[in-house]
Design a protein around this motif. Structure first.
Motif, PDB file in Angstrom:
ATOM      1  N   GLU A  72       0.833  -1.198   0.000  1.00 18.13           N
ATOM      2  CA  GLU A  72       0.000   0.000   0.000  1.00 18.13           C
ATOM      3  C   GLU A  72       0.870   1.252   0.000  1.00 18.13           C
ATOM      4  N   GLY A  73       0.341   2.324  -0.573  1.00 20.44           N
ATOM      5  CA  GLY A  73       1.018   3.613  -0.559  1.00 20.44           C
ATOM      6  C   GLY A  73       0.434   4.543   0.496  1.00 20.44           C
ATOM      7  N   GLY A  74       0.921   5.780   0.500  1.00 18.06           N
ATOM      8  CA  GLY A  74       0.385   6.753   1.445  1.00 18.06           C
ATOM      9  C   GLY A  74       1.383   7.757   1.976  1.00 18.06           C
ATOM     10  N   GLY A  75       2.350   8.183   1.180  1.00 13.46           N
ATOM     11  CA  GLY A  75       3.247   9.254   1.597  1.00 13.46           C
ATOM     12  C   GLY A  75       4.281   8.828   2.628  1.00 13.46           C
ATOM     13  N   TRP A  76       4.880   9.820   3.269  1.00 13.45           N
ATOM     14  CA  TRP A  76       5.952   9.581   4.241  1.00 13.45           C
ATOM     15  C   TRP A  76       5.819  10.604   5.368  1.00 13.45           C
ATOM     16  N   CYS A  77       6.490  10.344   6.479  1.00 12.45           N
ATOM     17  CA  CYS A  77       6.582  11.362   7.531  1.00 12.45           C
ATOM     18  C   CYS A  77       8.050  11.594   7.851  1.00 12.45           C
ATOM     19  N   ARG A  78       8.412  12.863   7.985  1.00 15.21           N
ATOM     20  CA  ARG A  78       9.827  13.236   8.098  1.00 15.21           C
ATOM     21  C   ARG A  78      10.228  13.734   9.475  1.00 15.21           C
ATOM     22  N   ASN A  79       9.264  13.904  10.378  1.00 16.71           N
ATOM     23  CA  ASN A  79       9.591  14.345  11.736  1.00 16.71           C
ATOM     24  C   ASN A  79       8.541  13.800  12.695  1.00 16.71           C
ATOM     25  N   ALA A  80       8.813  13.958  13.977  1.00 19.93           N
ATOM     26  CA  ALA A  80       7.923  13.372  14.988  1.00 19.93           C
ATOM     27  C   ALA A  80       6.513  13.942  14.912  1.00 19.93           C
ATOM     28  N   ASP A  81       6.398  15.216  14.597  1.00 17.66           N
ATOM     29  CA  ASP A  81       5.064  15.825  14.518  1.00 17.66           C
ATOM     30  C   ASP A  81       4.240  15.173  13.414  1.00 17.66           C
ATOM     31  N   GLU A  82       4.841  15.007  12.246  1.00 17.55           N
ATOM     32  CA  GLU A  82       4.111  14.402  11.127  1.00 17.55           C
ATOM     33  C   GLU A  82       3.780  12.937  11.410  1.00 17.55           C
ATOM     34  N   CYS A  83       4.730  12.220  11.993  1.00 19.52           N
ATOM     35  CA  CYS A  83       4.477  10.812  12.301  1.00 19.52           C
ATOM     36  C   CYS A  83       3.422  10.675  13.396  1.00 19.52           C
ATOM     37  N   SER A  84       3.370  11.611  14.321  1.00 18.22           N
ATOM     38  CA  SER A  84       2.364  11.573  15.386  1.00 18.22           C
ATOM     39  C   SER A  84       0.964  11.747  14.822  1.00 18.22           C
ATOM     40  N   VAL A  85       0.836  12.569  13.792  1.00 17.38           N
ATOM     41  CA  VAL A  85      -0.462  12.734  13.140  1.00 17.38           C
ATOM     42  C   VAL A  85      -0.915  11.400  12.545  1.00 17.38           C
ATOM     43  N   SER A 130       7.776   5.204   5.931  1.00 18.01           N
ATOM     44  CA  SER A 130       9.141   5.227   5.399  1.00 18.01           C
ATOM     45  C   SER A 130       9.307   4.333   4.172  1.00 18.01           C
ATOM     46  N   SER A 131       8.224   3.975   3.506  1.00 21.08           N
ATOM     47  CA  SER A 131       8.272   3.009   2.406  1.00 21.08           C
ATOM     48  C   SER A 131       8.908   1.695   2.857  1.00 21.08           C
ATOM     49  N   PHE A 132       8.548   1.277   4.086  1.00 17.22           N
ATOM     50  CA  PHE A 132       9.002   0.005   4.639  1.00 17.22           C
ATOM     51  C   PHE A 132      10.530  -0.088   4.728  1.00 17.22           C
ATOM     52  N   LEU A 172       5.309 -11.897  -7.905  1.00 18.29           N
ATOM     53  CA  LEU A 172       5.396 -10.507  -8.331  1.00 18.29           C
ATOM     54  C   LEU A 172       5.278  -9.615  -7.106  1.00 18.29           C
ATOM     55  N   LEU A 173       6.295  -8.792  -6.847  1.00 19.92           N
ATOM     56  CA  LEU A 173       6.255  -7.803  -5.777  1.00 19.92           C
ATOM     57  C   LEU A 173       5.824  -6.485  -6.385  1.00 19.92           C
ATOM     58  N   SER A 174       4.733  -5.920  -5.881  1.00 20.21           N
ATOM     59  CA  SER A 174       4.203  -4.692  -6.471  1.00 20.21           C
ATOM     60  C   SER A 174       3.865  -3.670  -5.392  1.00 20.21           C
ATOM     61  N   GLY A 175       3.529  -2.477  -5.822  1.00 26.63           N
ATOM     62  CA  GLY A 175       3.131  -1.439  -4.888  1.00 26.63           C
ATOM     63  C   GLY A 175       2.701  -0.200  -5.636  1.00 26.63           C
ATOM     64  N   CYS A 176       1.966   0.641  -4.939  1.00 30.01           N
ATOM     65  CA  CYS A 176       1.476   1.902  -5.500  1.00 30.01           C
ATOM     66  C   CYS A 176       2.071   3.067  -4.723  1.00 30.01           C
ATOM     67  N   SER A 177       2.565   4.070  -5.421  1.00 27.38           N
ATOM     68  CA  SER A 177       3.067   5.307  -4.817  1.00 27.38           C
ATOM     69  C   SER A 177       4.226   5.028  -3.857  1.00 27.38           C
ATOM     70  N   ALA A 178       4.083   5.371  -2.567  1.00 27.98           N
ATOM     71  CA  ALA A 178       5.150   5.048  -1.614  1.00 27.98           C
ATOM     72  C   ALA A 178       5.389   3.549  -1.578  1.00 27.98           C
ATOM     73  N   GLY A 179       4.337   2.763  -1.836  1.00 25.14           N
ATOM     74  CA  GLY A 179       4.475   1.317  -1.959  1.00 25.14           C
ATOM     75  C   GLY A 179       5.136   0.924  -3.263  1.00 25.14           C
ATOM     76  N   GLY A 180       4.919   1.720  -4.314  1.00 29.72           N
ATOM     77  CA  GLY A 180       5.596   1.493  -5.593  1.00 29.72           C
ATOM     78  C   GLY A 180       7.087   1.747  -5.475  1.00 29.72           C
ATOM     79  N   LEU A 181       7.450   2.769  -4.699  1.00 32.85           N
ATOM     80  CA  LEU A 181       8.858   3.000  -4.402  1.00 32.85           C
ATOM     81  C   LEU A 181       9.420   1.821  -3.612  1.00 32.85           C
ATOM     82  N   ALA A 182       8.652   1.339  -2.630  1.00 34.97           N
ATOM     83  CA  ALA A 182       9.089   0.198  -1.825  1.00 34.97           C
ATOM     84  C   ALA A 182       9.309  -1.047  -2.691  1.00 34.97           C
TER      85      ALA A 182
END
Length: 395
Positions: A72-85, A130-132, A172-182
């Motif tokens: 699955e995809g869904g962006g990333w978080c770069r600091n504690a505030d974003e990850c806390s959300v 973190s894209s796993f 087949l290993l697949s993913g979309c967006s952040a999951g596509g990067l993973a």
């Protein structure tokens, strides 16, 4: 949390809801959720410490020993505030995850998904930001944040191996967006865990994030990825084939990883990737007067000067792609739609009116490539030439 950062946290949430409503309306059954509670003891947990989750639909008949693993995809978080959300929703906690239906690449209908419908089909839920790739032993006391994305990925893969994937004939290993990067970042690692006799390939949908400047001339996304990598301790879990030549955050850009892969890869991407245009090319930090707002909502609303910028973005994107002639096993479907993630919905994957290039739909191109019927390397002409496009974001 700054408004500018929000798209990176939950850009796919609305699309997930819309996709869920669409498949529910079509009468498709929910796919069982597997809460991997045994992984908690190994520290393989979501941001909030809850157990990982995946959805599993077992294979049958000729597909009983074939495995499709989708992240699955869904962006990333770069600091504690974003990850806390993210801890307060399904992007950071399995407590908020609900059953969902499979469609498109994961669909179970032979007519709608002829090459993969009866495989063992898995969707790994994304709750680490973190894209796993993250693996930090210490837990932040104040926030109770766990940066353990790589452990989540490995725990799920180990569970699938024990369920029979260790005897896979095709995978087949697949993913979309952040999951596509993973799917790109974990491609060779996935190959190495499966039988040497298995046909193993990787498929990235909307995961080819471009190392490019924004409209103000800054490298916004480079800085963002550097913060993600540092926060999550990602460097140790990125492909050594890339990190031996580049600083770790640069290895979040597929253009520096793909040429080093040993495992066959298929890249599906819109040349005018809607999410990248909104958040990489024209992030709100680079557009304080919001002159790009309408253009980002609807490409048909872009001014001539904005369209010129978009055409240059496409040129840069095309230049960053691996050259097909150098990688004969590489599959590509690069359309000129204003879209993001096109494999998860039936109407964009394989339907009579699906996006197509040279009269070939995405699902057909991917199936032909996987089974070596034909190495599809399809590149679209420039916008607005393709009338089959469905200009929207899915996940």
């Amino acid at each position: 949390m700054m408004a500018a950062s929000r798209p990176w946290l939950a850009f796919a949430a609305a699309a997930v809801v819309l996709s869920f409503v669409a498949v529910a309306a079509a009468g498709q059954a929910d796919v069982d959720m597997v809460f991997l509670k045994s992984a908690v003891a190994k520290g393989a947990v979501c941001l909030d410490g809850s157990p990982p989750v995946y959805h599993f639909s077992p294979g049958s008949g000729s597909g009983a020993n074939n495995w499709l693993v989708h992240m699955e995809g869904g962006g990333w978080c770069r600091n504690a505030d974003e990850c806390s959300v993210r801890k307060g929703n399904f992007r950071g906690s399995s407590k908020f995850m609900r059953p969902l239906s499979f469609s498109g690449l994961l669909g179970g209908s032979q007519k709608a998904n002829p090459d993969f419908y009866n495989w063992n089909r898995v969707k790994i839920r994304y709750c680490d930001g973190s894209s796993f790739t993250g693996d930090v032993e210490a837990v932040e006391t104040a926030t109770n944040l766990h940066y353990r994305g790589f452990r989540v990925w490995r725990a799920v893969i180990d569970d699938l191996l024990a369920k029979g994937m260790n005897k896979a004939q095709n995978a087949l290993l697949s993913g979309c967006s952040a999951g596509g990067l993973a799917a790109i970042l974990h491609c060779d690692g996935f190959r190495d865990l499966l039988p040497a006799t298995a046909k193993v390939k990787c498929f990235s949908d909307a995961g080819f994030f471009l190392d490019g400047k924004d409209i103000s001339g800054n490298n916004y996304v480079r800085t963002f990825y550097k913060n993600v990598v540092n926060l999550h301790g990602s460097a140790i879990n990125l492909p050594v084939s890339c990190t031996s030549k580049q600083s770790p955050e640069m290895c979040f850009f597929p253009q520096y990883v793909v040429p080093t892969l040993r495992t066959p890869l298929f890249i599906l991407n819109a040349a005018y990737d809607a999410w990248q245009i909104k958040n990489v090319l024209a992030p709100s930090t680079a557009d304080p007067k919001k002159t790009w707002n309408q253009c980002k909502l609807d490409i048909k609303s872009c001014s001539s000067s904005q369209l010129s910028v978009l055409q240059n973005f496409r040129k840069d994107f095309m230049a960053a792609l691996p050259k097909p002639g150098q990688y004969p096993s590489l599959g590509m479907f690069i359309d000129s739609c204003y879209a993001h993630c096109q494999s998860g919905s039936q109407d964009t994957w394989f339907a009579d009116d699906s996006p197509s290039i040279q009269k070939t739909q995405i699902g057909k191109a991917v199936g032909d490539w996987f089974y070596d019927r034909r190495v599809s390397q399809l590149i679209d002409c420039a916008y607005p030439c393709n009338p089959t496009c469905k200009n929207r974001e899915d996940d």
